[in-house]
Motif scaffolding. Structure first.
Motif, PDB file in Angstrom:
ATOM      1  N   PHE A   1       0.850  -1.183   0.000  1.00  0.00           N
ATOM      2  CA  PHE A   1       0.000   0.000   0.000  1.00  0.00           C
ATOM      3  C   PHE A   1       0.889   1.238   0.000  1.00  0.00           C
ATOM      4  CE2 PHE A   1      -2.154   3.271   2.747  1.00  0.00           C
ATOM      5  CZ  PHE A   1      -3.071   3.687   1.782  1.00  0.00           C
ATOM      6  N   SER A   2       0.516   2.200  -0.832  1.00  0.00           N
ATOM      7  CA  SER A   2       1.256   3.445  -0.909  1.00  0.00           C
ATOM      8  C   SER A   2       0.382   4.580  -0.404  1.00  0.00           C
ATOM      9  CB  SER A   2       1.665   3.695  -2.371  1.00  0.00           C
ATOM     10  OG  SER A   2       2.235   4.971  -2.513  1.00  0.00           O
TER      11      SER A   2
ATOM     12  N   ALA B   1      -5.937  10.937  -2.525  1.00  0.00           N
ATOM     13  CA  ALA B   1      -5.525   9.619  -3.033  1.00  0.00           C
ATOM     14  C   ALA B   1      -6.602   8.896  -3.821  1.00  0.00           C
ATOM     15  CB  ALA B   1      -5.108   8.732  -1.860  1.00  0.00           C
ATOM     16  N   HIS B   2      -7.849   9.349  -3.674  1.00  0.00           N
ATOM     17  CA  HIS B   2      -8.935   8.572  -4.266  1.00  0.00           C
ATOM     18  C   HIS B   2      -9.015   8.722  -5.782  1.00  0.00           C
ATOM     19  CE1 HIS B   2     -12.783   6.543  -4.529  1.00  0.00           C
ATOM     20  NE2 HIS B   2     -13.113   7.467  -5.408  1.00  0.00           N
ATOM     21  N   PHE B   3      -9.174   7.591  -6.463  1.00  0.00           N
ATOM     22  CA  PHE B   3      -9.538   7.631  -7.879  1.00  0.00           C
ATOM     23  C   PHE B   3     -10.397   6.410  -8.142  1.00  0.00           C
ATOM     24  CE2 PHE B   3      -6.842   4.218  -9.496  1.00  0.00           C
ATOM     25  CZ  PHE B   3      -5.835   4.147  -8.558  1.00  0.00           C
ATOM     26  N   ASN B   4     -11.094   6.471  -9.239  1.00  0.00           N
ATOM     27  CA  ASN B   4     -12.060   5.414  -9.501  1.00  0.00           C
ATOM     28  C   ASN B   4     -11.866   4.882 -10.915  1.00  0.00           C
ATOM     29  OD1 ASN B   4     -14.188   3.705  -9.128  1.00  0.00           O
ATOM     30  ND2 ASN B   4     -15.733   5.244  -9.690  1.00  0.00           N
ATOM     31  N   TYR B   5     -10.694   4.315 -11.144  1.00  0.00           N
ATOM     32  CA  TYR B   5     -10.373   3.784 -12.468  1.00  0.00           C
ATOM     33  C   TYR B   5     -11.071   2.434 -12.637  1.00  0.00           C
ATOM     34  CZ  TYR B   5      -7.474   3.347 -16.659  1.00  0.00           C
ATOM     35  OH  TYR B   5      -7.033   3.273 -17.939  1.00  0.00           O
TER      36      TYR B   5
ATOM     37  N   PRO C   1     -10.467  -0.318 -15.052  1.00  0.00           N
ATOM     38  CA  PRO C   1      -9.710  -0.844 -16.198  1.00  0.00           C
ATOM     39  C   PRO C   1     -10.625  -1.650 -17.112  1.00  0.00           C
ATOM     40  CG  PRO C   1      -8.518  -1.219 -14.147  1.00  0.00           C
ATOM     41  CD  PRO C   1      -9.894  -0.759 -13.766  1.00  0.00           C
ATOM     42  N   MET C   2     -10.457  -1.464 -18.431  1.00  0.00           N
ATOM     43  CA  MET C   2     -11.340  -2.152 -19.387  1.00  0.00           C
ATOM     44  C   MET C   2     -10.663  -3.423 -19.935  1.00  0.00           C
ATOM     45  SD  MET C   2     -13.262   0.888 -21.322  1.00  0.00           S
ATOM     46  CE  MET C   2     -12.137   1.203 -22.640  1.00  0.00           C
TER      47      MET C   2
END
Lengths: 307, 307
Positions: free
Chosen positions: B219-220, B300-304, B306-307
């Motif tokens: 975890f980073s 820090a939050h993102f909501n990628y 991946p496809m």
């Protein structure tokens, strides 16, 4: 969905503690285009090469779905050549040779089929050339990103600031951000640089990830801890390519999309440093990219519920 | 829910580019305890001070809900004193004075009321003293974390490795991780250090955040970009205090909780560097902490997807 990339196409000779290569395909335009090509769009590339570039290299770019109509071939000149050596910590590099060759008098020409692009990525080049590209497009792209480096800050700061004021997003590293702003704190540096007329700023921090700034928001993307960095050449360009490729595919500029673009760029860059030159970029597939993106999600995700 | 902290209680004299202080309250045990005290538990502190420490400082610790029964007061000695100067970039510091005083022959005593604690945080001290504390507890705590520094790696590595093998989690910085492992890559360093007998390792990277490693997960945590760092003294200890305070409050060791603990520690440390010494730690409230934690979530939050 249409993406125009401007940047050098070059030969590099690279030496790292892990090995040495002789005149391999390189250049910012090459790295950016290859990285962007994995995001389901056909990057249009504007660049210049010499008579020594060779059809096999042009065909290679085409094989990766890169539109090469905008690559000028100068019959009486040679291709830009750069040679550099990385030291043990991979954080310092020494330039051994820089032969600008065909890049020296680069006068970017926009093929008709390149007009009306929606996304423009200006790789690290003279800010005058970068501006010429913007000015020669009959319609301003809806999103323009640019890279630059300390060299241009040292020798043509006014030209650089003028070009920066015409784009939407600047992508530089921490050292460059400190130089450009005169501020040590990256937060202060970012505020100052945004005030030069930008909507967004990305500050790359190498193995420590990247920071994305808008006027009111900040996003911190992690760096993926790696076993080894074999060759950092092109990592910044690959980051930019993954980012702009993602944005062009999504075709919508929101802070949320920019965050994801930074993650996409970080994932592509993390691949790139694991082999020499463009080697790893030539050998990726969607499954590998999907898995790497999942690694980034796991690396950064936490679910704190402050009480 | 019960937390025992072992660490120095000291006087510090600090000089930074922003100013200078004379003999203010400091020490790892102080910073760790103060930071942990904001997580709804009463930290029990084991330490030693001299005849110059003063009741007002003991009362101050008590005011912050710190149990001081375990602080020995040596009538014939003076309190540990450290003096240091930070340079412009705040990344290098020079130790001007180190007077161990009462800390030199520190023989940690465990009050009966401190037995059966569930969480133990061993601040940076001789690994022999750290081990004595573990051995003098009649029941092993369910979770033991420890800090250390390069000094102990240089002069008593064998003792240090022995103590490390008895704890659950080690908290060190990147430079120390590289020295302890002999590996430059933090991923390789972490694997090697975990093999010394740890379940978890945290590598602090200053302004670049922190990495948490278990055998299979990483975890980073981001570093919060700040306008200014006024005084980095105690940042690492404050990080450890926020982390162990969070864990003691949650009372459950999972990787998800450890991630949140790292965020809690990062938030507390980000406060601490904004004023001199413990000044900011003495002047926090739950609303401020809540808002700072929210900043970390947004950072820090993102909501990628991946496809």
């Amino acid at each position: 969905m249409s993406l125009l990339i401007v940047g050098s196409v070059a030969f590099d000779a690279i030496e790292t503690p892990f090995g040495k290569t002789d005149r391999i395909l390189g250049g910012a335009g090459t790295y950016i285009s290859l990285a962007a090509s994995y995001f389901g769009i056909q990057p249009k590339l504007i660049s210049v090469v010499g008579n020594d570039f060779g059809n096999e290299n042009l065909e290679l770019l085409q094989k990766y779905n890169i539109d090469i109509e905008g690559i000028q071939i100068k019959k009486d000149e040679k291709t830009f050549f750069w040679s550099g050596k990385y030291h043990n910590d991979m954080n310092t590099r020494q330039t051994l040779v820089t032969e600008l060759n065909s890049l020296e008098k680069f006068d970017p020409e926009i093929p008709d089929s390149y007009q009306n692009v929606e996304f423009l990525m200006l790789g690290n080049l003279s800010p005058v050339v970068q501006r010429q590209v913007i000015e020669r497009l009959t319609v301003r792209p809806k999103f323009i990103a640019m890279d630059t480096m300390n060299f241009w800050m040292n020798i043509m700061l006014d030209e650089l600031l003028k070009t920066i004021s015409m784009v939407d997003m600047l992508i530089i590293n921490d050292e460059e951000a400190r130089q450009l702003s005169g501020e040590y704190s990256l937060l202060k540096a970012a505020r100052k640089i945004l005030s030069f007329g930008l909507k967004y700023l990305i500050i790359k921090k190498g193995e420590h990830g990247a920071l994305l700034f808008s006027e009111n928001q900040i996003f911190s993307a992690p760096g993926l801890p790696l076993e080894e960095v074999f060759d950092p050449t092109g990592a910044g360009d690959t980051f930019a390519g993954g980012l702009i490729g993602y944005l062009a595919r999504e075709n919508q500029i929101t802070f949320e999309n920019l965050k994801n673009g930074v993650i996409a760029g970080s994932a592509m860059a993390s691949f790139n440093v694991q082999k020499f030159g463009v080697e790893q970029l030539l050998d990726l597939n969607q499954k590998m990219i999907y898995e790497r993106l999942q690694q980034f999600v796991q690396l950064a995700h936490f679910n704190y519920q402050p009480m």
